[in-house]
Design an enzyme around this catalytic site. Structure first.
Site, PDB file in Angstrom:
ATOM      1  CG  HIS A  52      -1.654   1.260   1.319  1.00  0.00           C
ATOM      2  ND1 HIS A  52      -3.040   0.944   1.731  1.00  0.00           N
ATOM      3  CD2 HIS A  52      -2.435   2.033   0.224  1.00  0.00           C
ATOM      4  CE1 HIS A  52      -3.531   1.790   1.914  1.00  0.00           C
ATOM      5  NE2 HIS A  52      -3.758   2.625   1.064  1.00  0.00           N
ATOM      6  NE  ARG A 103      -1.419  13.883  -3.605  1.00  0.00           N
ATOM      7  CZ  ARG A 103      -0.669  14.082  -2.744  1.00  0.00           C
ATOM      8  NH1 ARG A 103      -1.051  14.468  -1.580  1.00  0.00           N
ATOM      9  NH2 ARG A 103       0.459  14.622  -3.087  1.00  0.00           N
ATOM     10  CG  HIS A 155      -7.839   3.539  -0.891  1.00  0.00           C
ATOM     11  ND1 HIS A 155      -8.058   4.734  -0.244  1.00  0.00           N
ATOM     12  CD2 HIS A 155      -6.201   2.915  -0.183  1.00  0.00           C
ATOM     13  CE1 HIS A 155      -6.527   5.304   0.236  1.00  0.00           C
ATOM     14  NE2 HIS A 155      -6.203   4.522   0.999  1.00  0.00           N
ATOM     15  CD  GLU A 205      -2.790   5.477   3.581  1.00  0.00           C
ATOM     16  OE1 GLU A 205      -3.333   5.978   2.647  1.00  0.00           O
ATOM     17  OE2 GLU A 205      -2.768   4.598   4.905  1.00  0.00           O
TER      18      GLU A 205
END
Length: 337
Positions: free
Chosen positions: A6, A71, A178, A284
């Site tokens: 991720h 993003r 997501h 992340e």
């Protein structure tokens, strides 16, 4: 090997943001819309954007490679129409592809889909196929709420989504569920909307029977599953009341969770509740939380440290979390890592 499943391209050159600002302005005033050819970003600018950020942190923390996508908050599927979303997705995916080409040992691509509120998900199939077949991407990010916080799309188990699932199964690629930026002031993007999205999507999967129709479909619920592990008893009980099979049979053959949880107690809970076979390492970084925890002196998103400290995880468990599960969920990693 440590595979971070991720990662987002959150350090994009300012030129990309300027171009996007013009594209959005062009929705109301077409004269302000820039041409795609006006966006010129050199390889040196791309290198500069990651060398002091993602690459530096990979080296410091011992991460082997990152599964890398545009993003997440920048997808902003609620802005403009399907044409705007397609153009923006193509540009964003192409930049990620270029970064992956410059650093093939460090970054492996995952694509943004050109979703748009109310638009048939079949419209995303072409870009998914392009990214997988032409760019070598290994998966996609799937937004269950393209509206950005009003949740007016059908549940993820609805047949409305099936054309996209069919293509994912054909290509043998998973999706990370997501959401993107929130346009609802009641939901902070990363602190509320992201966690809402994770939790809501998981509950939708419990309510439906998606995996009877797609037994090989694989979905990753990020951010440790939102509220799911903390309320596992609630979800077990709800599934039982709905006469669904146990969660281990109903969803855990197809659904996985990542480790984007930014404190040790959270990782401990995740690893107590969710089987090691269903957890993928993730951080992340550079993402929602960039600071240093004053209680530990380490970055909140240095998630490897937390996993290393969990005493009940065996060496075999940690190997699954750090490497093996990613290779299982993303079979197109074969030959890349």
């Amino acid at each position: 090997m440590i595979i971070d499943c991720h990662g987002h391209y959150t350090t994009e050159p300012q030129k990309l943001h300027d171009w996007r600002k013009g594209q959005v302005a062009g929705i109301k005033d077409p004269a302000q819309k820039p041409a795609r050819s006006a966006l010129k970003i050199s390889d040196d600018e791309l290198r500069s954007s990651v060398e002091g950020a993602q690459l530096k942190i990979q080296r410091e923390r011992g991460t082997s490679c990152t599964i890398f996508s545009p993003r997440a908050s920048g997808m902003a599927h609620h802005i403009g129409d399907a044409g705007i979303s397609l153009e923006w997705s193509q540009i964003s995916n192409e930049l990620v592809h270029r970064v992956c080409g410059l650093y093939p040992e460090n970054f492996i691509g995952v694509c943004q889909l050109p979703q748009s509120p109310g638009v048939d998900p079949k419209s995303c199939v072409g870009e998914l196929e392009r990214c997988v077949k032409e760019f070598g991407f290994v998966g996609c990010n799937l937004n269950p709420d393209p509206s950005g916080g009003t949740w007016n799309s059908p549940p993820m188990t609805d047949k409305w989504w099936y054309p996209l699932y069919e293509k994912m199964v054909e290509l043998d690629v998973p999706a990370m569920i997501h959401v993107s930026a929130s346009c609802n002031p009641a939901f902070h993007t990363t602190g509320a909307h992201y966690i809402n999205g994770d939790t809501t999507a998981f509950m939708q999967l419990i309510q439906g029977d998606l995996f009877k129709d797609f037994p090989t479909l694989r979905l990753i619920v990020p951010h440790g599953g939102g509220a799911v592990p903390y309320h596992w008893g609630r979800y077990r009980g709800l599934a039982q009341d709905m006469k669904k099979p146990p969660l281990e049979e109903h969803v855990l053959k197809n659904v996985y969770f990542d480790t984007c949880v930014y404190h040790l107690p959270g990782i401990e809970l995740l690893t107590k509740v969710i089987p090691a076979d269903n957890i993928l390492f993730a951080s992340e970084m550079v993402g929602a939380v960039k600071g240093i925890d004053p209680r530990t002196g380490h970055h909140y998103d240095d998630t490897k440290r937390y996993i290393d400290q969990v005493s009940w995880l065996t060496a075999a468990d940690k190997k699954k979390i750090f490497e093996d599960n990613a290779k299982k969920v993303y079979p197109r990693l074969k030959g890349k890592v």
